[in-house]
Design a protein around this motif. Sequence first.
Motif, mmCIF file in Angstrom:
data_model
loop_
_atom_site.group_PDB
_atom_site.id
_atom_site.type_symbol
_atom_site.label_atom_id
_atom_site.label_comp_id
_atom_site.label_asym_id
_atom_site.label_seq_id
_atom_site.Cartn_x
_atom_site.Cartn_y
_atom_site.Cartn_z
ATOM 1 N N ALA A 113 40.203 34.003 49.038
ATOM 2 C CA ALA A 113 39.437 34.698 48.005
ATOM 3 C C ALA A 113 38.129 35.245 48.561
ATOM 4 O O ALA A 113 37.670 34.873 49.646
ATOM 5 C CB ALA A 113 39.152 33.758 46.832
ATOM 6 N N ARG A 114 37.494 36.105 47.758
ATOM 7 C CA ARG A 114 36.183 36.667 48.079
ATOM 8 C C ARG A 114 35.126 35.573 48.008
ATOM 9 O O ARG A 114 35.211 34.655 47.171
ATOM 10 C CB ARG A 114 35.835 37.767 47.083
ATOM 11 N N CYS A 115 34.119 35.695 48.869
ATOM 12 C CA CYS A 115 33.042 34.722 48.843
ATOM 13 C C CYS A 115 31.757 35.377 49.322
ATOM 14 O O CYS A 115 31.710 35.956 50.420
ATOM 15 C CB CYS A 115 33.369 33.516 49.731
ATOM 16 N N ALA A 116 30.733 35.282 48.518
ATOM 17 C CA ALA A 116 29.419 35.807 48.896
ATOM 18 C C ALA A 116 28.688 34.781 49.758
ATOM 19 O O ALA A 116 28.893 33.572 49.633
ATOM 20 C CB ALA A 116 28.609 36.125 47.646
ATOM 21 N N PRO A 166 42.367 33.769 34.830
ATOM 22 C CA PRO A 166 43.827 33.839 34.916
ATOM 23 C C PRO A 166 44.422 35.138 34.382
ATOM 24 O O PRO A 166 45.569 35.466 34.702
ATOM 25 C CB PRO A 166 44.288 32.652 34.052
ATOM 26 N N VAL A 167 43.670 35.874 33.568
ATOM 27 C CA VAL A 167 44.193 37.121 33.003
ATOM 28 C C VAL A 167 44.171 38.238 34.040
ATOM 29 O O VAL A 167 45.141 38.983 34.202
ATOM 30 C CB VAL A 167 43.394 37.534 31.746
ATOM 31 N N THR A 168 43.081 38.335 34.772
ATOM 32 C CA THR A 168 42.946 39.404 35.783
ATOM 33 C C THR A 168 43.275 38.922 37.196
ATOM 34 O O THR A 168 43.526 39.732 38.087
ATOM 35 C CB THR A 168 41.526 39.961 35.789
ATOM 36 N N GLY A 169 43.221 37.606 37.395
ATOM 37 C CA GLY A 169 43.434 37.052 38.728
ATOM 38 C C GLY A 169 42.188 37.090 39.593
ATOM 39 O O GLY A 169 42.230 36.722 40.766
ATOM 40 N N ARG A 170 41.065 37.463 39.031
ATOM 41 C CA ARG A 170 39.840 37.537 39.822
ATOM 42 C C ARG A 170 39.293 36.146 40.095
ATOM 43 O O ARG A 170 39.124 35.338 39.185
ATOM 44 C CB ARG A 170 38.784 38.399 39.119
ATOM 45 N N ILE A 171 38.984 35.900 41.381
ATOM 46 C CA ILE A 171 38.397 34.631 41.818
ATOM 47 C C ILE A 171 37.206 34.982 42.716
ATOM 48 O O ILE A 171 37.301 35.868 43.567
ATOM 49 C CB ILE A 171 39.399 33.784 42.602
#
Length: 476
Positions: free
Chosen positions: A444-447, A465-470
């Motif tokens: 996943a993305r991580c700042a 869970p709707v968009t899958g964005r993590i």
Amino acid sequence: MAVIPDFTAVRAEFGLPDGFPPAVLAEAAAAAAVRPVAGPDRLDATDVELVTIDPPGSKDLDQALGVVRSGAGFRVYYAIADLGAVVMPGAALDTEVRRRGQTVYLPDGAVPLHPPVLSEDAASLLPDGPRAAVLWRIDLDGEGEPVSVDVRRAVVRSRARLDYASVQAAVEAGEIHPAIAALPEVGALRRALAVRRGAIELELPEQEVVRAADTGGTTDGGWTVQVRRRTPVEDWNAEISLLTGISAARIMLDAGIGVLRTLPAAEPDSVTALRAVARGLGIDWPTGATAAELLSGLPRDTPAALALRRAATSLLRGAGYTAFDTAAGAPPPADAGHAGIGGPYAHVTAPLRRLVDRFGTELCLALTAGTAVPDWLRAALPGLPETMAASDAVANAVTRACVDRTEAALLVDRVGSDFDAVVLRAATDNGAGEVYVLDPPVIARCAGVRRPGETARVRLEEADPVTGRIAFNAGR
């Protein structure tokens, strides 16, 4: 209560078809009722020892193989489901599969390229009697290099439906099926040749969505993500498929007509940049070693190796399909190779699941038999790259969406928690980096991450869970 990812929504989002039109189903049922018969145009090869090796439960069996010693070398038999015998050009079924492009796999069921009466029954190489196939016979020398190739329509009979784990166990116990007695030796030889050709194999963690019960979890019938571990048998099996695709590409290039799976060679600047990453990670790059040789010798799962493998994706950009027909004024491209394979390559081994393979197979049959390439096939070639590119984009996006939404469902109750992660890609001033969380296995993305290859403590900031964005953050 576990949050269940909504794969139905994924199907709707990408407009995946639900079922087949009646005319297509009728045509498929009629084709399925015809049993293969050996004759002047179809070799009786039912005496050839063949088995299939696929994931457990698979029914759409494209390939059956036999790999044995032959004199000082080896003989490879590779039987491929003969879709050209059941899909008539221009008919309803042909029109439908050209629209779909390929089978799209979701955790709760596939959206098949062909109706299941064909893909999971009559056209599949199941071990329940004679089946129509296109049989490749490839003779290899003692080093694993091809010395002769023959391809023709045949009637074959698979002896067994095997899976990777059971074959791996049989190899380790010294009880491998006689049909594939030489598979370990040939697979290893072909892999060594691939590295010498410069084939780039990333071997990054491969995520898959499975039912939670399959991993011993208890999440109320939900789903989880796991990293799929490739067995040596799976690698060896893949080398037989690659060998066939390489042979098909050579047939096409020699004839000046075909459709290749292409991937441009890495730019020198990309290799130079990868060397710099290796130095930063403390990985020694021996003088004279190619990127393929370096990657093949790395462990699969150490933090530094994972980061370098992620960086090596920059070497593999621009994959696509390239059609050519010299007689029509469209010669092969100047760079006809595939950087991931180390040479020219064509898709011909999965026609149940991928449209282009049927066309490539029909082309090889005509060229090796010395017969004219059918007009319908020559006319179809120019449009195949666009069709396959579109279906590849959909299939890849669907797979990613299913994984993302399952990951988010697993993590939604843990927003604000800290995790150990391997930094795969550093954050920039303009964007987040990328991390690999080990448990659960999430990429996943991580700042806020700055050093690829280090282990960092990161906090989960978002899981939808709707968009899958993590999103994670290490710069707290």
